[in-house]
Scaffold this motif. Structure first.
Motif, PDB file in Angstrom:
ATOM      1  N   ASP A 135       0.859  -1.189   0.000  1.00  0.00           N
ATOM      2  CA  ASP A 135       0.000   0.000   0.000  1.00  0.00           C
ATOM      3  C   ASP A 135       0.891   1.233   0.000  1.00  0.00           C
ATOM      4  O   ASP A 135       1.471   1.597   1.017  1.00  0.00           O
ATOM      5  CB  ASP A 135      -0.899  -0.016   1.240  1.00  0.00           C
ATOM      6  N   ASP A 136       1.003   1.896  -1.148  1.00  0.00           N
ATOM      7  CA  ASP A 136       1.890   3.048  -1.270  1.00  0.00           C
ATOM      8  C   ASP A 136       1.459   4.236  -0.416  1.00  0.00           C
ATOM      9  O   ASP A 136       2.249   5.145  -0.191  1.00  0.00           O
ATOM     10  CB  ASP A 136       2.004   3.489  -2.725  1.00  0.00           C
ATOM     11  N   ASP A 137       0.226   4.239   0.074  1.00  0.00           N
ATOM     12  CA  ASP A 137      -0.204   5.323   0.959  1.00  0.00           C
ATOM     13  C   ASP A 137       0.585   5.311   2.262  1.00  0.00           C
ATOM     14  O   ASP A 137       0.688   6.335   2.932  1.00  0.00           O
ATOM     15  CB  ASP A 137      -1.702   5.212   1.249  1.00  0.00           C
ATOM     16  N   LEU A 138       1.138   4.166   2.622  1.00  0.00           N
ATOM     17  CA  LEU A 138       1.931   4.057   3.846  1.00  0.00           C
ATOM     18  C   LEU A 138       3.342   4.614   3.683  1.00  0.00           C
ATOM     19  O   LEU A 138       4.052   4.794   4.667  1.00  0.00           O
ATOM     20  CB  LEU A 138       2.002   2.599   4.293  1.00  0.00           C
ATOM     21  N   LEU A 139       3.753   4.872   2.454  1.00  0.00           N
ATOM     22  CA  LEU A 139       5.091   5.403   2.218  1.00  0.00           C
ATOM     23  C   LEU A 139       5.287   6.729   2.945  1.00  0.00           C
ATOM     24  O   LEU A 139       6.349   6.975   3.521  1.00  0.00           O
ATOM     25  CB  LEU A 139       5.350   5.576   0.717  1.00  0.00           C
ATOM     26  N   GLY A 140       4.264   7.579   2.962  1.00  0.00           N
ATOM     27  CA  GLY A 140       4.362   8.867   3.654  1.00  0.00           C
ATOM     28  C   GLY A 140       4.621   8.702   5.139  1.00  0.00           C
ATOM     29  O   GLY A 140       5.381   9.460   5.743  1.00  0.00           O
ATOM     30  N   VAL A 141       4.006   7.690   5.753  1.00  0.00           N
ATOM     31  CA  VAL A 141       4.212   7.417   7.181  1.00  0.00           C
ATOM     32  C   VAL A 141       5.669   6.999   7.408  1.00  0.00           C
ATOM     33  O   VAL A 141       6.323   7.481   8.341  1.00  0.00           O
ATOM     34  CB  VAL A 141       3.241   6.326   7.680  1.00  0.00           C
ATOM     35  N   HIS A 142       6.171   6.123   6.549  1.00  0.00           N
ATOM     36  CA  HIS A 142       7.549   5.643   6.682  1.00  0.00           C
ATOM     37  C   HIS A 142       8.548   6.789   6.493  1.00  0.00           C
ATOM     38  O   HIS A 142       9.490   6.939   7.282  1.00  0.00           O
ATOM     39  CB  HIS A 142       7.791   4.532   5.654  1.00  0.00           C
ATOM     40  N   VAL A 143       8.335   7.610   5.495  1.00  0.00           N
ATOM     41  CA  VAL A 143       9.237   8.732   5.221  1.00  0.00           C
ATOM     42  C   VAL A 143       9.157   9.769   6.341  1.00  0.00           C
ATOM     43  O   VAL A 143      10.182  10.300   6.786  1.00  0.00           O
ATOM     44  CB  VAL A 143       8.940   9.354   3.842  1.00  0.00           C
ATOM     45  N   THR A 144       7.958  10.050   6.828  1.00  0.00           N
ATOM     46  CA  THR A 144       7.800  11.001   7.943  1.00  0.00           C
ATOM     47  C   THR A 144       8.539  10.505   9.181  1.00  0.00           C
ATOM     48  O   THR A 144       9.222  11.281   9.868  1.00  0.00           O
ATOM     49  CB  THR A 144       6.311  11.231   8.253  1.00  0.00           C
ATOM     50  N   ALA A 145       8.409   9.215   9.472  1.00  0.00           N
ATOM     51  CA  ALA A 145       9.123   8.646  10.621  1.00  0.00           C
ATOM     52  C   ALA A 145      10.630   8.779  10.423  1.00  0.00           C
ATOM     53  O   ALA A 145      11.367   9.092  11.370  1.00  0.00           O
ATOM     54  CB  ALA A 145       8.724   7.182  10.807  1.00  0.00           C
ATOM     55  N   GLN A 146      11.099   8.583   9.193  1.00  0.00           N
ATOM     56  CA  GLN A 146      12.527   8.726   8.896  1.00  0.00           C
ATOM     57  C   GLN A 146      12.989  10.168   9.102  1.00  0.00           C
ATOM     58  O   GLN A 146      14.054  10.412   9.666  1.00  0.00           O
ATOM     59  CB  GLN A 146      12.818   8.275   7.462  1.00  0.00           C
TER      60      GLN A 146
END
Length: 176
Positions: A135-146
């Motif tokens: 689910d590419d919508d989760l990419l923003g969560v991963h990048v924000t956490a980074q």
């Protein structure tokens, strides 16, 4: 061991192993994002074969995408190092605060440390969820956490440099 003696050797080893793993993870993640294979970052970007990542893309964790496999393995290592650090910390505690740290700096150091520990788990777990879910919508969560992790690291390094370079110099001048 005397609590006043500073951080124990294993504490330091775990700290620097985690720092090295996080640094390597960032470099591999950056290279993965820059690679043209597209695998590991989105549906439909895995080339004409349709191989992407996650359940829907047919990606296998130890497949032919060495960057993604390395990224996943580093993430797992970071989680294990985080667990080891927390268990060791509960067992040994911390040395006393440096006398040159102000009350505000101590609060900032503590808050930053809590955030660093939390993000040591959040960043790799969000990456694994992203990989597993496709689910590419989760990419923003991963990048924000980074980004939060990198910001917390910058604050941590800033406090350490202030303490090691400025505060010690002032203390030395007072002693002389």
């Amino acid at each position: 061991m005397d609590r006043n003696a500073g951080y124990r050797p294993l504490t330091k080893a775990l700290h620097w192993a985690a720092a090295a793993a996080l640094g390597a993870q960032f470099v591999v993640g950056w290279a993965l994002d820059a690679s043209e294979s597209g695998r590991g970052r989105g549906r439909g970007r895995g080339g004409e074969s349709g191989r992407g990542r996650g359940r829907g893309g047919g990606y296998e964790a130890f497949g032919d995408d060495a960057l993604l496999t390395t990224h996943v393995l580093l993430g797992a290592a970071i989680i294990l190092l985080g667990v080891a650090r927390l268990l060791w910390r509960r067992h040994t505690g911390l040395p006393p605060w440096a006398p040159t740290l102000t009350r505000a700096e101590r609060r900032l150091a503590h808050s930053t440390e809590v955030l660093l520990y939390a993000l040591t788990f959040v960043v790799p777990v969000t990456g694994l969820v992203l990989l597993a879910s496709d689910d590419d919508d989760l990419l923003g969560v991963h990048v924000t956490a980074q980004v939060l992790l990198l910001t917390a690291i910058a604050v941590h390094v800033g406090l350490v440099l202030k303490h090691q370079l400025l505060d010690r110099d002032r203390l030395l001048r007072r002693m002389l």
